[in-house]
Design an enzyme around this catalytic site. Structure first.
Site, PDB file in Angstrom:
ATOM      1  N   CYS A 178       0.846  -1.200   0.000  1.00 43.67           N
ATOM      2  CA  CYS A 178       0.000   0.000   0.000  1.00 43.67           C
ATOM      3  C   CYS A 178       0.885   1.254   0.000  1.00 43.67           C
ATOM      4  O   CYS A 178       1.571   1.508  -0.984  1.00 43.67           O
ATOM      5  CB  CYS A 178      -0.986  -0.042   1.164  1.00 43.67           C
TER       6      CYS A 178
ATOM      7  N   ILE B  90      -7.516  -0.717   0.899  1.00 43.71           N
ATOM      8  CA  ILE B  90      -7.960   0.400   1.739  1.00 43.71           C
ATOM      9  C   ILE B  90      -7.270   1.673   1.249  1.00 43.71           C
ATOM     10  O   ILE B  90      -6.049   1.797   1.382  1.00 43.71           O
ATOM     11  CB  ILE B  90      -7.611   0.156   3.225  1.00 43.71           C
TER      12      ILE B  90
ATOM     13  N   HIS C 287      -3.319  -4.787   1.184  1.00 44.28           N
ATOM     14  CA  HIS C 287      -2.803  -5.140   2.513  1.00 44.28           C
ATOM     15  C   HIS C 287      -2.844  -6.659   2.698  1.00 44.28           C
ATOM     16  O   HIS C 287      -3.838  -7.193   3.203  1.00 44.28           O
ATOM     17  CB  HIS C 287      -3.651  -4.479   3.605  1.00 44.28           C
TER      18      HIS C 287
ATOM     19  N   GLU D 254      -1.343  -8.316   4.853  1.00 39.23           N
ATOM     20  CA  GLU D 254      -1.193  -8.633   6.278  1.00 39.23           C
ATOM     21  C   GLU D 254      -2.520  -8.632   7.028  1.00 39.23           C
ATOM     22  O   GLU D 254      -2.572  -9.053   8.189  1.00 39.23           O
ATOM     23  CB  GLU D 254      -0.218  -7.644   6.939  1.00 39.23           C
TER      24      GLU D 254
END
Length: 200
Positions: free
Chosen positions: A78, A133, A169, A171
């Site tokens: 990101c 996001i 993302h 993670e």
């Protein structure tokens, strides 16, 4: 493999968990001196301008450029993707300027337009769950950059030698496949360095 997560901003604990799931020893990196102990480095999401300012404040820009020059892998997710890029659409000065690509900030809209999807990623044997996001995208890449994943015709993951970057993302899910891919990059780099040091 000891992999660091740059701990200036972003989902540091989540990246550490994913790296541990992928079989690596993972540490939060807050000081430049820690880089010498690492086989690879993750630059997490957050706000790219803020991360860039903090990197400059704490002396990380030149140190991480040297880390890359030493052949050690770096993975930007990101905002970390933006930090790696040589060109940022809209005139913002590049930060590390390592990866031959042009990126567009917040290309997928605002926070409320966040979404999840399954992506095909080159090098992975199954679709990867990806969380977007306020995600950037890769507008264009240079000839030495391999496109790893595309979403709706837009590049969202790429690799250039030992640099790996994605818009999303990885993670924030329980799927550590992309982190495992990065750990494998670090193992390959370490093995190659060891051979070179032996003069074989």
């Amino acid at each position: 493999m000891k992999i660091g997560v740059l701990a200036l901003q972003g989902a540091v604990a989540e990246h550490i968990r994913s790296l541990q799931q992928a079989g690596a020893e993972a540490v939060a990196v807050k000081r430049v001196e820690q880089l010498s102990e690492l086989h690879g480095l993750v630059i997490p999401g957050g706000e790219s301008t803020t991360i860039g300012k903090l990197m400059r404040k704490y002396g990380f820009i030149e140190a991480i450029r040297q880390f890359a020059a030493d052949g050690k892998p770096i993975f930007g997710t990101c905002a970390g993707l933006i930090v790696l890029a040589q060109r940022i659409d809209g005139g913002e000065e590049p930060h590390l300027g390592l990866m031959d690509m042009t990126v567009v900030r917040n290309a997928f809209g605002r926070q409320r337009e966040s979404f999840e999807t399954d992506l095909e990623v080159a090098g992975l044997d199954r679709p990867l769950r990806a969380v977007f996001i306020r995600a950037p995208l890769i507008k264009e890449v240079g000839p030495g950059v391999e496109v790893l994943s595309v979403y709706n015709g837009e590049i969202v993951a790429a690799r250039q030698n030992r640099l790996l970057a994605c818009s999303f993302h990885p993670e924030l899910t329980d799927d550590s496949a992309l982190h495992a891919y990065f750990v494998a990059m670090a193992e390959e780099a370490a093995a190659e360095k060891s051979v070179n040091q032996r003069g074989v």
